[in-house]
Design an enzyme around this catalytic site. Structure first.
Site, PDB file in Angstrom:
ATOM      1  CE1 TYR A 142      -3.263   9.724   6.871  1.00 39.96           C
ATOM      2  CE2 TYR A 142      -4.611   8.108   5.719  1.00 39.96           C
ATOM      3  CZ  TYR A 142      -4.425   9.394   6.190  1.00 39.96           C
ATOM      4  OH  TYR A 142      -5.391  10.358   5.989  1.00 39.96           O
ATOM      5  CD  GLN A 203      -4.451  17.177   8.423  1.00 39.03           C
ATOM      6  OE1 GLN A 203      -4.040  17.461   7.293  1.00 39.03           O
ATOM      7  NE2 GLN A 203      -5.739  16.987   8.683  1.00 39.03           N
ATOM      8  CG  ASN A 226      -6.671  12.034   0.676  1.00 37.19           C
ATOM      9  OD1 ASN A 226      -5.473  12.281   0.857  1.00 37.19           O
ATOM     10  ND2 ASN A 226      -7.624  12.650   1.339  1.00 37.19           N
ATOM     11  CB  SER A 249      -7.661  -1.023  -6.855  1.00 40.45           C
ATOM     12  OG  SER A 249      -7.575  -2.395  -6.595  1.00 40.45           O
ATOM     13  CD  GLN A 271      -9.509  -5.182  -6.690  1.00 43.34           C
ATOM     14  OE1 GLN A 271      -8.758  -4.290  -6.321  1.00 43.34           O
ATOM     15  NE2 GLN A 271     -10.123  -5.987  -5.836  1.00 43.34           N
ATOM     16  CG  HIS A 274     -11.069  -0.584  -4.478  1.00 40.41           C
ATOM     17  ND1 HIS A 274     -11.050  -0.469  -3.109  1.00 40.41           N
ATOM     18  CD2 HIS A 274     -10.703  -1.856  -4.751  1.00 40.41           C
ATOM     19  CE1 HIS A 274     -10.684  -1.619  -2.574  1.00 40.41           C
ATOM     20  NE2 HIS A 274     -10.464  -2.483  -3.547  1.00 40.41           N
ATOM     21  CD  GLU A 339      -3.516  -3.433  -6.427  1.00 42.39           C
ATOM     22  OE1 GLU A 339      -3.449  -3.169  -5.218  1.00 42.39           O
ATOM     23  OE2 GLU A 339      -4.369  -2.912  -7.191  1.00 42.39           O
ATOM     24  CG  HIS A 340      -5.251  -7.492  -7.158  1.00 40.77           C
ATOM     25  ND1 HIS A 340      -5.703  -6.183  -7.182  1.00 40.77           N
ATOM     26  CD2 HIS A 340      -4.889  -7.744  -5.879  1.00 40.77           C
ATOM     27  CE1 HIS A 340      -5.633  -5.676  -5.964  1.00 40.77           C
ATOM     28  NE2 HIS A 340      -5.136  -6.591  -5.156  1.00 40.77           N
ATOM     29  CG  ASP A 373      -8.621  -7.182  -1.612  1.00 41.34           C
ATOM     30  OD1 ASP A 373      -7.427  -7.004  -1.909  1.00 41.34           O
ATOM     31  OD2 ASP A 373      -9.567  -6.765  -2.309  1.00 41.34           O
ATOM     32  CD  GLU A 427      37.317   4.528  -7.264  1.00 33.55           C
ATOM     33  OE1 GLU A 427      37.206   5.104  -6.145  1.00 33.55           O
ATOM     34  OE2 GLU A 427      36.559   3.624  -7.646  1.00 33.55           O
ATOM     35  CG  HIS A 432      39.334   6.565  -0.220  1.00 33.47           C
ATOM     36  ND1 HIS A 432      39.076   7.918  -0.222  1.00 33.47           N
ATOM     37  CD2 HIS A 432      38.128   5.948  -0.043  1.00 33.47           C
ATOM     38  CE1 HIS A 432      37.781   8.109  -0.045  1.00 33.47           C
ATOM     39  NE2 HIS A 432      37.172   6.925   0.063  1.00 33.47           N
TER      40      HIS A 432
END
Length: 442
Positions: A142, A203, A226, A249, A271, A274, A339-340, A373, A427, A432
């Protein structure tokens, strides 16, 4: 004036203020959840027809069939051939570096034999145990579209999949009002994406997860999107795999007070631009230096085309934090698990081992987060919202799966069978136990 939060670790309420700063409302909007559920069910039931209808509605495209929504490979190649020379060179250089890095991540199959003495019936081989590594058959990528188009996302998601040996890559990219990004299409051609559909939103996730008459079902969906895309990925997990559900971010900079404050300010901006929920934090033991960075933020903000977004992000979730020393800075960084993480220090190497939780560590003043990046090599798909405590960057291993290998010799089945039977009876699972004992009794 930017109203960015100022914190000091010596303050009595520091922990409470830090917790409030890090709090991010991750609860899903109920309206988004319900809309996504409806779209997923509809695409699952009606396939191509539903995808076309939603694409008309949400992207404003006058299309009649899925044939109108697939970009042929020839068009991808034309996009690549039509790039200005500097853009093509940059794209190829970035792709080469990303590929070179990820080639070192490939998992290998392995096995080992346990010694066996044989059983007197021609069986002389011992027990073999191992692991078989297999790439996924088909992966869906995506890629955000329209104005928020990121060719770097194509490279970072497709290249490790290709290195892993994934058989087929299906890319979806929305084109609101028919707006194509040539760099995105060129990147798809460069990395060898097999099919590209100009669909997006829930979709597109549904089409990849369930398959339609035209879009083949994939094994895993990767890539950012999104709120609707994120909600859809959550919902289809289990039908297919997903990479992660990423939050806003983040960047955290630990600085000793010797870096040009304009550099640090711009790294925070990198950042913050973003979106309004991005988080940018500076931690430093030098209060006077923090003042200089604050002044740089004020001076540089008017030069930024996305200054409104940057201002909102800094005021919503940004912070300048004064600490006692760098040891405390690292302790707080591990609490945040960003993250960074930039180590903007004179001598950064000794501090790397102090960092236990971060998606990526950028070592030294000259290592800006933006290099990661685009072109440094490591993947820019990183854990957010503190999940670096238990998650890792996207990599080749995310496109490979491991299968256990077990071969037990006739002789060893007697030894292992007795162990298994004892545990199985304990058990309360007699079938088994008997299954193992049959081999012992033989």
């Amino acid at each position: 004036m930017i109203t960015i939060k100022r914190l000091a670790s010596s303050d009595a309420d520091f922990t409470a203020r830090l917790n409030a700063l890090l709090a991010f409302e991750a609860a899903q909007d109920e309206a988004v959840v319900q809309t996504v559920a409806t779209i997923l069910a509809d695409v699952k039931a009606r396939g191509d027809v539903a995808v076309v209808e939603y694409t008309r509605r949400f992207d404003g495209l006058g299309v009649n069939s899925m044939a109108d929504l697939e970009i042929p490979r020839s068009a991808l190649q034309r996009a690549l051939a039509g790039l200005p020379a500097d853009q093509r060179q940059a794209l190829e250089a970035a792709a080469s570096r990303v590929r070179n890095y990820h080639q070192r991540q490939t998992l290998q199959s392995w096995q080992y034999d346990e010694d066996g003495e044989g059983d007197g019936a021609g069986e002389s081989r011992g027990t073999m145990l191992g692991q078989k590594v297999t790439p996924l058959d088909r992966v869906g990528l995506y890629v955000p579209g329209g104005k928020a188009s990121y060719p770097s996302s194509v490279l970072m998601n497709a290249i490790p999949a290709r290195v892993a040996g994934v058989g087929e890559l299906i890319m979806v990219v929305p084109t609101p009002a028919g707006e194509h990004n040539p760099l995105v299409l060129a990147a798809a051609a460069l990395v060898g994406v097999d099919r590209v559909f100009t669909i997006g939103g829930a979709q597109a996730v549904a089409a990849l997860a369930y398959g339609t008459q035209t879009v083949p079902q994939v094994d895993k969906i990767v890539g950012p999107g999104n709120a609707y895309v994120a909600a859809a990925k959550r919902r289809v997990f289990g039908v297919v795999g997903i990479d992660m559900v990423a939050g806003p971010s983040e960047i955290l900079i630990i600085c000793d007070g010797h870096t040009d404050p304009d550099w640090v300010a711009m790294d925070l901006f990198s950042q913050a631009e973003h979106d309004e929920l991005a988080q940018a934090i500076l931690i430093c033991p030098d209060a006077a230096y923090i003042d200089r960075v604050a002044a740089s933020l004020e001076a540089l903000l008017p030069t930024m085309p996305r200054q409104q977004v940057i201002r909102a992000a800094l005021e919503n979730r940004g912070a300048l934090i004064e600490v006692r020393d760098l040891d405390e800075a690292c302790h707080i960084a591990n609490r945040i698990a960003p993250e960074h993480l930039e180590l903007s220090l004179d001598d950064p190497d000794p501090w790397v081992d102090k960092i236990r939780h971060a998606g990526a560590i950028f070592i030294g003043r000259y290592t800006s987060e933006s290099l990661g990046d685009y072109c440094a090599g490591p993947n820019h798909v990183l854990p957010t919202s503190g999940s670096a405590r238990f998650s890792s960057p996207l990599g080749v291993y995310d496109f490979q799966k491991r299968t256990s290998l077990i071969r037990v010799s006739r002789a060893d089945s007697k030894t292992l069978g007795r162990i298994a039977a004892t545990l199985a009876y304990g058990e309360g699972l007699p079938a088994h136990a008997r299954s193992a004992e049959y081999r012992v009794d033989s």
